[in-house]
Scaffold this motif. Structure first.
Motif, PDB file in Angstrom:
ATOM      1  N   ASN A 288     -22.022   0.103 -99.572  1.00 15.32           N
ATOM      2  CA  ASN A 288     -22.155   1.045 -98.476  1.00 15.32           C
ATOM      3  C   ASN A 288     -23.286   2.000 -98.834  1.00 15.32           C
ATOM      4  OD1 ASN A 288     -21.846   3.267 -96.730  1.00 15.32           O
ATOM      5  ND2 ASN A 288     -19.660   2.883 -96.507  1.00 15.32           N
ATOM      6  N   ARG A 289     -24.298   2.054 -98.004  1.00 12.96           N
ATOM      7  CA  ARG A 289     -25.465   2.910 -98.297  1.00 12.96           C
ATOM      8  C   ARG A 289     -25.083   4.383 -98.389  1.00 12.96           C
ATOM      9  NH1 ARG A 289     -29.800  -0.364 -98.418  1.00 12.96           N
ATOM     10  NH2 ARG A 289     -29.760  -2.198 -97.089  1.00 12.96           N
ATOM     11  N   ASN A 290     -23.941   4.761 -97.833  1.00 12.54           N
ATOM     12  CA  ASN A 290     -23.471   6.144 -97.957  1.00 12.54           C
ATOM     13  C   ASN A 290     -23.176   6.514 -99.404  1.00 12.54           C
ATOM     14  OD1 ASN A 290     -23.627   6.551 -95.190  1.00 12.54           O
ATOM     15  ND2 ASN A 290     -21.469   6.103 -94.843  1.00 12.54           N
ATOM     16  N   PHE A 291     -23.047   5.509-100.295  1.00  6.80           N
ATOM     17  CA  PHE A 291     -22.784   5.775-101.703  1.00  6.80           C
ATOM     18  C   PHE A 291     -24.055   6.201-102.445  1.00  6.80           C
ATOM     19  CE2 PHE A 291     -18.965   2.617-101.873  1.00  6.80           C
ATOM     20  CZ  PHE A 291     -18.266   3.419-101.000  1.00  6.80           C
ATOM     21  N   GLY A 292     -25.180   6.218-101.742  1.00  6.54           N
ATOM     22  CA  GLY A 292     -26.428   6.689-102.340  1.00  6.54           C
ATOM     23  C   GLY A 292     -26.829   5.888-103.556  1.00  6.54           C
ATOM     24  N   ALA A 293     -27.025   6.565-104.680  1.00  5.29           N
ATOM     25  CA  ALA A 293     -27.470   5.916-105.921  1.00  5.29           C
ATOM     26  C   ALA A 293     -26.455   4.901-106.424  1.00  5.29           C
ATOM     27  CB  ALA A 293     -27.732   6.966-106.996  1.00  5.29           C
ATOM     28  N   HIS A 294     -25.230   4.971-105.927  1.00  5.32           N
ATOM     29  CA  HIS A 294     -24.181   4.052-106.373  1.00  5.32           C
ATOM     30  C   HIS A 294     -24.070   2.824-105.470  1.00  5.32           C
ATOM     31  CE1 HIS A 294     -23.008   6.999-109.286  1.00  5.32           C
ATOM     32  NE2 HIS A 294     -22.944   7.895-108.341  1.00  5.32           N
ATOM     33  N   TYR A 295     -24.977   2.719-104.479  1.00  3.02           N
ATOM     34  CA  TYR A 295     -24.989   1.537-103.605  1.00  3.02           C
ATOM     35  C   TYR A 295     -25.187   0.280-104.461  1.00  3.02           C
ATOM     36  CZ  TYR A 295     -26.718  -1.756-100.071  1.00  3.02           C
ATOM     37  OH  TYR A 295     -26.895  -2.851 -99.254  1.00  3.02           O
ATOM     38  N   GLN A 296     -24.297  -0.687-104.317  1.00  9.35           N
ATOM     39  CA  GLN A 296     -24.342  -1.956-105.057  1.00  9.35           C
ATOM     40  C   GLN A 296     -24.152  -1.779-106.564  1.00  9.35           C
ATOM     41  OE1 GLN A 296     -24.073  -4.624-103.501  1.00  9.35           O
ATOM     42  NE2 GLN A 296     -24.960  -4.302-101.505  1.00  9.35           N
ATOM     43  N   ALA A 297     -23.527  -0.695-106.956  1.00  3.45           N
ATOM     44  CA  ALA A 297     -23.375  -0.411-108.393  1.00  3.45           C
ATOM     45  C   ALA A 297     -22.622  -1.508-109.129  1.00  3.45           C
ATOM     46  CB  ALA A 297     -22.687   0.940-108.594  1.00  3.45           C
ATOM     47  N   ALA A 298     -21.563  -2.052-108.548  1.00  6.02           N
ATOM     48  CA  ALA A 298     -20.775  -3.077-109.251  1.00  6.02           C
ATOM     49  C   ALA A 298     -21.605  -4.330-109.493  1.00  6.02           C
ATOM     50  CB  ALA A 298     -19.508  -3.412-108.470  1.00  6.02           C
ATOM     51  N   ALA A 299     -22.235  -4.850-108.452  1.00  2.00           N
ATOM     52  CA  ALA A 299     -23.032  -6.070-108.599  1.00  2.00           C
ATOM     53  C   ALA A 299     -24.168  -5.860-109.595  1.00  2.00           C
ATOM     54  CB  ALA A 299     -23.588  -6.507-107.244  1.00  2.00           C
ATOM     55  N   ARG A 300     -24.827  -4.731-109.508  1.00  2.00           N
ATOM     56  CA  ARG A 300     -25.956  -4.466-110.406  1.00  2.00           C
ATOM     57  C   ARG A 300     -25.504  -4.274-111.846  1.00  2.00           C
ATOM     58  NH1 ARG A 300     -29.251  -0.451-106.279  1.00  2.00           N
ATOM     59  NH2 ARG A 300     -29.651  -2.054-104.696  1.00  2.00           N
ATOM     60  N   GLN A 301     -24.365  -3.604-112.028  1.00  2.00           N
ATOM     61  CA  GLN A 301     -23.850  -3.399-113.381  1.00  2.00           C
ATOM     62  C   GLN A 301     -23.424  -4.724-114.009  1.00  2.00           C
ATOM     63  OE1 GLN A 301     -20.566  -0.655-113.537  1.00  2.00           O
ATOM     64  NE2 GLN A 301     -20.309  -0.860-115.737  1.00  2.00           N
ATOM     65  N   ILE A 302     -22.718  -5.547-113.256  1.00  2.69           N
ATOM     66  CA  ILE A 302     -22.281  -6.846-113.765  1.00  2.69           C
ATOM     67  C   ILE A 302     -23.490  -7.720-114.090  1.00  2.69           C
ATOM     68  CG2 ILE A 302     -21.103  -8.998-113.142  1.00  2.69           C
ATOM     69  CD1 ILE A 302     -19.135  -7.159-111.517  1.00  2.69           C
ATOM     70  N   ALA A 303     -24.485  -7.724-113.219  1.00  2.66           N
ATOM     71  CA  ALA A 303     -25.697  -8.512-113.459  1.00  2.66           C
ATOM     72  C   ALA A 303     -26.399  -8.035-114.734  1.00  2.66           C
ATOM     73  CB  ALA A 303     -26.628  -8.420-112.257  1.00  2.66           C
ATOM     74  N   HIS A 304     -26.504  -6.739-114.890  1.00  2.00           N
ATOM     75  CA  HIS A 304     -27.174  -6.187-116.070  1.00  2.00           C
ATOM     76  C   HIS A 304     -26.444  -6.567-117.354  1.00  2.00           C
ATOM     77  CE1 HIS A 304     -29.430  -3.398-118.551  1.00  2.00           C
ATOM     78  NE2 HIS A 304     -28.273  -2.946-119.011  1.00  2.00           N
ATOM     79  N   ILE A 305     -25.129  -6.387-117.366  1.00  2.00           N
ATOM     80  CA  ILE A 305     -24.338  -6.673-118.562  1.00  2.00           C
ATOM     81  C   ILE A 305     -24.348  -8.164-118.889  1.00  2.00           C
ATOM     82  CG2 ILE A 305     -21.970  -6.699-119.481  1.00  2.00           C
ATOM     83  CD1 ILE A 305     -21.532  -4.061-117.900  1.00  2.00           C
ATOM     84  N   SER A 306     -24.281  -9.005-117.859  1.00  2.00           N
ATOM     85  CA  SER A 306     -24.180 -10.458-118.075  1.00  2.00           C
ATOM     86  C   SER A 306     -25.531 -11.141-118.259  1.00  2.00           C
ATOM     87  CB  SER A 306     -23.452 -11.114-116.901  1.00  2.00           C
ATOM     88  OG  SER A 306     -24.258 -11.061-115.730  1.00  2.00           O
ATOM     89  N   GLY A 307     -26.593 -10.479-117.853  1.00  2.00           N
ATOM     90  CA  GLY A 307     -27.907 -11.108-117.904  1.00  2.00           C
ATOM     91  C   GLY A 307     -28.118 -12.109-116.772  1.00  2.00           C
ATOM     92  N   ARG A 308     -27.265 -12.066-115.768  1.00  2.00           N
ATOM     93  CA  ARG A 308     -27.386 -12.950-114.606  1.00  2.00           C
ATOM     94  C   ARG A 308     -28.059 -12.187-113.479  1.00  2.00           C
ATOM     95  NH1 ARG A 308     -24.970 -14.890-118.469  1.00  2.00           N
ATOM     96  NH2 ARG A 308     -23.856 -16.874-118.418  1.00  2.00           N
ATOM     97  N   PRO A 309     -28.721 -12.886-112.560  1.00  2.00           N
ATOM     98  CA  PRO A 309     -29.425 -12.188-111.479  1.00  2.00           C
ATOM     99  C   PRO A 309     -28.509 -11.740-110.346  1.00  2.00           C
ATOM    100  CG  PRO A 309     -29.691 -14.547-111.234  1.00  2.00           C
ATOM    101  CD  PRO A 309     -28.948 -14.330-112.540  1.00  2.00           C
ATOM    102  N   VAL A 310     -28.930 -10.667-109.690  1.00  2.00           N
ATOM    103  CA  VAL A 310     -28.339 -10.308-108.402  1.00  2.00           C
ATOM    104  C   VAL A 310     -29.031 -11.213-107.392  1.00  2.00           C
ATOM    105  CG1 VAL A 310     -28.086  -8.540-106.625  1.00  2.00           C
ATOM    106  CG2 VAL A 310     -27.855  -7.917-109.036  1.00  2.00           C
ATOM    107  N   LEU A 311     -28.262 -12.089-106.772  1.00  2.00           N
ATOM    108  CA  LEU A 311     -28.826 -13.065-105.837  1.00  2.00           C
ATOM    109  C   LEU A 311     -29.018 -12.500-104.438  1.00  2.00           C
ATOM    110  CD1 LEU A 311     -26.614 -16.108-106.879  1.00  2.00           C
ATOM    111  CD2 LEU A 311     -28.999 -15.669-107.529  1.00  2.00           C
ATOM    112  N   PHE A 312     -28.115 -11.577-104.046  1.00  2.00           N
ATOM    113  CA  PHE A 312     -28.164 -11.062-102.675  1.00  2.00           C
ATOM    114  C   PHE A 312     -27.298  -9.818-102.581  1.00  2.00           C
ATOM    115  CE2 PHE A 312     -27.056 -11.136 -98.091  1.00  2.00           C
ATOM    116  CZ  PHE A 312     -28.335 -11.180 -97.558  1.00  2.00           C
ATOM    117  N   GLU A 313     -27.744  -8.866-101.770  1.00  2.00           N
ATOM    118  CA  GLU A 313     -26.981  -7.660-101.485  1.00  2.00           C
ATOM    119  C   GLU A 313     -26.937  -7.457 -99.981  1.00  2.00           C
ATOM    120  OE1 GLU A 313     -28.296  -5.040-105.391  1.00  2.00           O
ATOM    121  OE2 GLU A 313     -29.285  -4.658-103.476  1.00  2.00           O
TER     122      GLU A 313
END
Length: 141
Positions: A86-111
């Protein structure tokens, strides 16, 4: 050709579930215990919402997703992450997907935002179809 399955978590709103079910491929709901405790039989993609709204004490990754990712074999087989936010989350928009991608070394395919649009579904389908072809090509080599 094998379609890469999508394992997803959706809140009670059902927006992520609706998106996942529109992908026209095998999808598995991580809110179901038997799914959450299983191990994928091959490459798979995670689809997760983000909930963090700016409260630093509020963890953004849904608990069922964390539980599923605790298994090392499950983590090894994950090939990418897709996120709903939700873009209303500001800097936290897509935080889960981005955090998981960063930790796992896997790409974010789509948001996408909230439940996504018909164009978001089509774009995600195209990305996943391309991934299927790439995985098949890599398997043959």
């Amino acid at each position: 050709m094998r379609q890469t399955p999508v394992y997803y978590y959706s809140s009670k709103s059902g927006m992520v579930k609706q998106f996942a079910n529109n992908l026209n491929r095998p999808v598995f709901d991580l809110s179901e215990r038997d799914i959450r405790t299983s191990v994928p039989d091959g490459p798979w993609v995670l689809l997760t919402p983000s909930y963090k709204t700016g409260n630093v004490d509020n963890d953004t990754i849904p608990e069922p997703v964390k539980r599923f990712l605790k298994n090392p074999e499950t983590r090894r087989k994950m090939v990418g992450v897709m996120g709903s936010g939700n873009r209303n989350f500001g800097a936290h928009y897509q935080a889960a997907a981005r955090q998981i991608a960063h930790i796992s070394g896997r790409p974010v395919l789509f948001e996408f935002e909230l439940q996504g649009t018909q164009w978001d579904v089509e774009d995600a389908q195209n990305i996943l179809n391309d991934l299927d072809h790439e995985l098949q090509r890599a398997h043959k080599e």
